[in-house]
Structures are given as C-alpha cells and as structure tokens.
Design a protein around this motif. Structure first.
Motif, PDB file in Angstrom:
ATOM      1  N   LEU A 152       0.820  -1.208   0.000  1.00  0.00           N
ATOM      2  CA  LEU A 152       0.000   0.000   0.000  1.00  0.00           C
ATOM      3  C   LEU A 152       0.856   1.261   0.000  1.00  0.00           C
ATOM      4  O   LEU A 152       0.545   2.238  -0.691  1.00  0.00           O
ATOM      5  CB  LEU A 152      -0.928   0.002   1.215  1.00  0.00           C
ATOM      6  N   MET A 153       1.923   1.248   0.786  1.00  0.00           N
ATOM      7  CA  MET A 153       2.821   2.403   0.817  1.00  0.00           C
ATOM      8  C   MET A 153       3.413   2.670  -0.564  1.00  0.00           C
ATOM      9  O   MET A 153       3.499   3.822  -1.020  1.00  0.00           O
ATOM     10  CB  MET A 153       3.937   2.178   1.834  1.00  0.00           C
ATOM     11  N   GLN A 154       3.850   1.607  -1.224  1.00  0.00           N
ATOM     12  CA  GLN A 154       4.460   1.759  -2.540  1.00  0.00           C
ATOM     13  C   GLN A 154       3.472   2.402  -3.519  1.00  0.00           C
ATOM     14  O   GLN A 154       3.855   3.254  -4.337  1.00  0.00           O
ATOM     15  CB  GLN A 154       4.911   0.388  -3.064  1.00  0.00           C
ATOM     16  N   ARG A 155       2.207   1.996  -3.429  1.00  0.00           N
ATOM     17  CA  ARG A 155       1.213   2.509  -4.368  1.00  0.00           C
ATOM     18  C   ARG A 155       0.673   3.884  -3.970  1.00  0.00           C
ATOM     19  O   ARG A 155       0.421   4.718  -4.834  1.00  0.00           O
ATOM     20  CB  ARG A 155       0.032   1.528  -4.464  1.00  0.00           C
ATOM     21  N   ARG A 156       0.501   4.107  -2.668  1.00  0.00           N
ATOM     22  CA  ARG A 156      -0.230   5.298  -2.241  1.00  0.00           C
ATOM     23  C   ARG A 156       0.631   6.488  -1.850  1.00  0.00           C
ATOM     24  O   ARG A 156       0.185   7.640  -1.970  1.00  0.00           O
ATOM     25  CB  ARG A 156      -1.147   4.931  -1.057  1.00  0.00           C
ATOM     26  N   TYR A 157       1.839   6.255  -1.375  1.00  0.00           N
ATOM     27  CA  TYR A 157       2.660   7.370  -0.908  1.00  0.00           C
ATOM     28  C   TYR A 157       2.878   8.445  -1.972  1.00  0.00           C
ATOM     29  O   TYR A 157       2.876   9.649  -1.654  1.00  0.00           O
ATOM     30  CB  TYR A 157       3.993   6.861  -0.366  1.00  0.00           C
ATOM     31  N   PRO A 158       3.094   8.080  -3.246  1.00  0.00           N
ATOM     32  CA  PRO A 158       3.253   9.145  -4.240  1.00  0.00           C
ATOM     33  C   PRO A 158       2.045  10.082  -4.313  1.00  0.00           C
ATOM     34  O   PRO A 158       2.199  11.269  -4.617  1.00  0.00           O
ATOM     35  CB  PRO A 158       3.429   8.370  -5.546  1.00  0.00           C
ATOM     36  N   PHE A 159       0.856   9.569  -4.017  1.00  0.00           N
ATOM     37  CA  PHE A 159      -0.341  10.409  -4.052  1.00  0.00           C
ATOM     38  C   PHE A 159      -0.524  11.166  -2.745  1.00  0.00           C
ATOM     39  O   PHE A 159      -0.918  12.337  -2.744  1.00  0.00           O
ATOM     40  CB  PHE A 159      -1.570   9.543  -4.357  1.00  0.00           C
ATOM     41  N   TYR A 160      -0.244  10.517  -1.623  1.00  0.00           N
ATOM     42  CA  TYR A 160      -0.302  11.224  -0.343  1.00  0.00           C
ATOM     43  C   TYR A 160       0.626  12.445  -0.342  1.00  0.00           C
ATOM     44  O   TYR A 160       0.350  13.444   0.323  1.00  0.00           O
ATOM     45  CB  TYR A 160       0.115  10.298   0.805  1.00  0.00           C
ATOM     46  N   ALA A 161       1.725  12.350  -1.085  1.00  0.00           N
ATOM     47  CA  ALA A 161       2.688  13.462  -1.129  1.00  0.00           C
ATOM     48  C   ALA A 161       2.095  14.727  -1.736  1.00  0.00           C
ATOM     49  O   ALA A 161       2.678  15.801  -1.613  1.00  0.00           O
ATOM     50  CB  ALA A 161       3.934  13.043  -1.913  1.00  0.00           C
ATOM     51  N   GLU A 162       0.945  14.620  -2.386  1.00  0.00           N
ATOM     52  CA  GLU A 162       0.296  15.806  -2.937  1.00  0.00           C
ATOM     53  C   GLU A 162      -0.499  16.577  -1.886  1.00  0.00           C
ATOM     54  O   GLU A 162      -1.045  17.645  -2.181  1.00  0.00           O
ATOM     55  CB  GLU A 162      -0.618  15.413  -4.100  1.00  0.00           C
ATOM     56  N   ALA A 163      -0.572  16.066  -0.668  1.00  0.00           N
ATOM     57  CA  ALA A 163      -1.311  16.755   0.390  1.00  0.00           C
ATOM     58  C   ALA A 163      -0.655  18.093   0.713  1.00  0.00           C
ATOM     59  O   ALA A 163       0.540  18.304   0.485  1.00  0.00           O
ATOM     60  CB  ALA A 163      -1.372  15.882   1.646  1.00  0.00           C
TER      61      ALA A 163
END
Length: 538
Positions: free
Chosen positions: A129-140
């Motif tokens: 999940l981290m591998q997939r989602r962290y790039p998007f969370y970084a847009e916060a």
C-alpha cells in the motif's frame, strides 16, 4: 481533510482536531456505510473495490461542497485521481498523517473492519500500500509524521501546523498550447514531488543546479521528490555565475544528461537563479528535440522575472542571450523561503527587476517606493508580495505576446532599461563585476533620464527612479558602478542587441508609471550625450 494509511490515526486525530477548531467531525467510511446500508467489508465483498471507490468519491464530493468540517477518509481515498482533483478544486486543506509500518501494524492487527488485511500478512499489505499510495499522499498540503505519541500530542502538532500554514498562491499562465502555473509560497521544495507529479509525464527527473545553490537547497528538493517516489536520473552542477551561460557549458550539460539515460519523459528541473534556469531550459529545449522542463528559482531575480515566460538561452561574445529558444516550463515553483539564504547583494540585484515591473504596472511602483527598503531588509511579507505581483504582471504580458512578436508594446515592454543593461553587462564580459539586476537598475535610471530628455515624461522621473534604486542599495547611475565605461563602446554594444531592427536601436521609454512604450525614434547623439553625462567616458 486527513489522509493516510490505515491505522495512521485519522479518525482519532480528526475528532480531537474538530473540537479544537469548533467544527463538526465526519468520517468518510461511516458516511459511506450510512448511505449504502452496508459495512465497508460488505461493500468490498459484494461489489468490489472499484464500486466502493466510486461511492466514496461521491460522498467526499458532497461533504466538501457543504459547510466546513474536519473529515477523516479511508486510506485509499486520496489515491484516487478524481478525488484529489475534487479536493484541490474545493480548496480543502489536506493533511497527510504519515507513520511507519511498526506503528501502523500495532493499530490495525486484529480489527475486522479492515477488509484489505483479512487473511493476509499485514507487513506485506502495508508495504504494498505504501508503494502505491505514498506518491499520491505526497500531494497533500501538509505532512505530519506520526510516532507513538498520544493522540492529544499529535493533535496539538496538527493544530500548530494548520495555524502556521499559508496556502501558496497559484498564478495561471494561460498560453493557448500549454497552460501552466506559477506557484508562489513557502516550504515548496519539501513538497516538490507532490506539487510536480500532476503536471509531468512520468516520475523521472534530472536536476541542473550550481555549486552554490545545490548545498543549500538540493537536499530539501530531493526529500520532496523522494516522498513522491521520483527517480532522479542525474544531478548536474555547473559553476555559479554568468560565465556558465555559454555554448561550451550547454554542451557539457547535454552530454551529462544524455549519458545518464534521460528519455523524452524525463523532466529537467532547474534549481537555481537565472543563469541555471536559462541554461537548463535551453538544454531541455534541444535535448532529444525537447524535454519537459520545470523552473525552481531560488533567487529573487529568477523568481520575479527569468523563471516565467519560457525564454532560455546562453550568451555569445557578441552579446547577451543571443542563442536560445522559447521553451515554456510545465510549472514554476517559487519557494520564497530560499530568499533567506541569498547574500545581500544578490537580493538587491533582484529588486532591479521588481522596480522595473513597478514602472510597467503603475500602482506596484508606488508600493515599491513604500516597501522596497523593508523588502531588502528581509521582510518576508514584502518579498512574497513583490514576487507574487511581479509574476502576475509578467504572466499577463507573456500570455498576450508569448514569443515577442508584437512590433510595438507587448512582451518587448519587459525590456525597460535592458538595452542599456545588456550593453553594460557585455562590456564587463559577464565576469561577475556587474550582476544583471544591478545593470537593470542603472538601465532604468538611464531609460527614465532619456525619456525626460526627449520630452516624454516630466523632469521629476529620473530623480525619482534613481532615488528609489539608491534607497534599496542598488547602483542608480553609470558613475556608481565599480569600473569605467566608454560611451562609444556601449553604443556599439547596443547596435548588436537582439532588439535592433533594420539597424535601428530600440528603447522602452516612460511617460509615467504604468505608461511605457517602445520606439526606435531615438537620435543616437541623444543616447551618446546621456551616457557621457551619466558617467561614461567620451
């Protein structure tokens, strides 16, 4: 809106934060269950994740369109591109609660309402999940690292982060072929990956900087890129100063980029001042017949001027910027925190362009006269205003005349003072004796004086312009410069300027603040006489 992995504490922190802010608290998962009449696990089991995400998006869209709330979301909500777009357009503030695997694992193991974890190894699920989602969370908008602190402590940290946060300004440069944004604010380098990723074709970049800027700002930029899982194919450093804007250095940068394996989807990031921006932008324009390009200006001069508009290039022995290309960036990140690291002389040099924009715009000139000394003393609010309004003015001019094709007015007006300035720089040989902004300052004084001599403006304007420049610590007259110049030699340089048409020198002259115009109707003898009177040798 609180986003993050399962177990990050979004609901626990959200409830406490809502009390402190005096707002209602909503949990997106609860809202979804109420709307569907089913638990999250039942929705997943019956209809699958795609159906769940669609319903989740509709629920979040409805919530953010209503009154202000504190909203906690499921872990996958912010990984959905359309949900992120809805949130950006709504103006919601997003906080990424970031926690490592041991913390998350302790919080989620044994809970039956986590369908993604049922019958699976939690460590592997979290890693995936981290591998997939962290790039998007970084847009916060904000990132808050969560440890094993109590919810009260983490909530206090979240509250302080919100209070101290200022939304960056986003100025559109609405070109017909490809529009882009100029983002102005503080702390942008550490968020670079999240800010850049929606605008780039791939998460692959090559960074061009210089040996003075890289030690100061490259670590923060790399951190911001790493958070969004960017691959940095190459980091190229060039010597600082105008001497790097030459064909030999361009060739070296190109060789370094291509040997690192950049491809057509690799974006070139210019991290530095105007020299780095011009050089890296030109390299991006010609490498593989064109690579995506991003400006991350770190000097006042670059933030208010050279990073906006797509002009790139290098100097030749015949003059400044005589080889180059128009190559628009995908986005400009003007992090005003970088201005705090500038030497005083570099900060003052940037003010030369701010003053020019003031004379072009009108009301901004009066603001400059009132606030220039405070800005040069490091006033953050004044500097932010100077950057924002300068970019606003230049963006409007660039949209109206992207490639400087208008014969009268248009983008050519941005050359106020530059016919003189480029001649002064060329005579110095780009050796650092004279910075570009210092040359522009002297050029503004000369342009005002020439305007007055030719009867275009009142006699007060030369003194008013020069007085303001001197008040900010800039040279205002030729005789203020550290070396002597020949009036004849300067005229010779002006005749080779790229703005010359049909052999006639072109000048931007002044009637009043906010009322400037281009003309070739200037007697050479008047220019020669002015240069001599202002301190150039006969």
């Amino acid at each position: 809106m609180l986003v993050g992995m399962p177990g990050a504490g979004k609901s626990a922190i959200g409830k406490r934060l809502a009390v402190r802010l005096g707002l209602p608290f909503l949990d997106a998962d609860t809202e979804i269950e109420n709307a569907a009449g089913l638990t999250i696990a039942e929705i997943f089991a019956r209809y699958g994740e795609a159906h769940f995400r669609d319903g989740e998006r509709r629920v979040i869209s409805r919530i953010v369109a209503g009154p202000p709330v504190v909203l906690a979301t499921g872990g996958g909500a912010y990984a959905d591109a359309r949900t992120r777009q809805i949130l950006r357009e709504s103006g919601a503030v997003t906080i990424w609660l970031r926690a490592d695997i041991p913390v998350l694992k302790r919080r989620i193991v044994g809970r039956s309402n986590r369908p993604l974890f049922i019958g699976r190894d939690p460590d592997q699920v979290l890693q995936d999940l981290m591998q997939r989602r962290y790039p998007f969370y970084a847009e916060a908008d904000l990132t808050l690292d969560c440890f094993d602190d109590t919810p009260e402590i983490t909530t206090s940290r979240a509250e302080r982060a919100l209070i101290g946060w200022q939304r960056p300004a986003r100025l559109p440069v609405a070109l017909s072929e490809r529009a882009y944004e100029v983002v102005v604010g503080c702390g942008l380098l550490s968020r670079a990956g999240g800010l850049l990723s929606p605008h780039l074709p791939a998460r692959r970049v090559a960074i061009v900087s210089d040996a003075s800027v890289a030690p100061l700002h490259l670590p923060a930029l790399r951190t911001g890129l790493d958070d969004a899982h960017f691959e940095v194919r190459a980091t190229v450093e060039v010597p600082p100063g105008e001497g790097s804007k030459r064909m030999a250095m361009l060739e070296e940068v190109l060789e370094r980029l291509l040997s690192a394996g950049v491809d057509r989807s690799t974006t070139v990031i210019a991290l530095g001042g105007g020299v780095v921006g011009d050089l890296a932008g030109f390299a991006a324009a010609v490498a593989l017949r064109g690579l995506p390009f991003v400006q991350v200006p770190t000097t006042l001069l670059a933030q208010v001027d050279s990073s906006v508009g797509g002009k790139t290039g290098v100097n030749l022995s015949a003059g400044k910027n005589l080889a180059g290309a128009f190559h628009q960036p995908r986005i400009v990140l003007a992090d005003t925190d970088t201005l705090a690291t500038l030497p005083p002389r570099e900060l003052r040099a940037g003010w030369g362009e701010v003053a020019k924009h003031g004379l072009l715009q009108g009301p901004l000139w009066e603001w400059c006269e009132a606030n220039g000394p405070a800005a040069m003393a490091g006033d953050r609010d004044a500097l932010r205003h100077a950057v924002l309004e300068s970019c606003r003015l230049k963006a409007g001019v660039v949209v109206a005349d992207e490639r400087e094709e208008q014969k009268e007015g248009g983008r050519a007006l941005l050359n106020l003072g530059h016919t003189f300035a480029h001649a002064l720089e060329a005579e110095c040989g780009y050796d650092g004796t004279l910075l570009h902004g210092e040359a522009v300052a002297v050029g503004l004084g000369l342009a005002a004086a020439l305007s007055a001599r030719l009867g275009h403006c009142s006699q007060e304007w030369p003194g008013r312009v020069m007085e303001h420049l001197a008040a900010t610590g800039l040279p205002a007259r030729v005789k203020d410069l550290p070396r002597r110049f020949s009036a004849e030699a300067l005229i010779g340089r002006m005749r080779k300027d790229k703005k010359v048409r049909d052999g006639a020198m072109r000048f931007v002259l002044l009637r009043n603040a906010g009322d400037v115009f281009t003309t070739a109707d200037v007697p050479p003898d008047a220019v020669l006489s002015l240069l001599r009177d202002e301190g150039a040798a006969a």
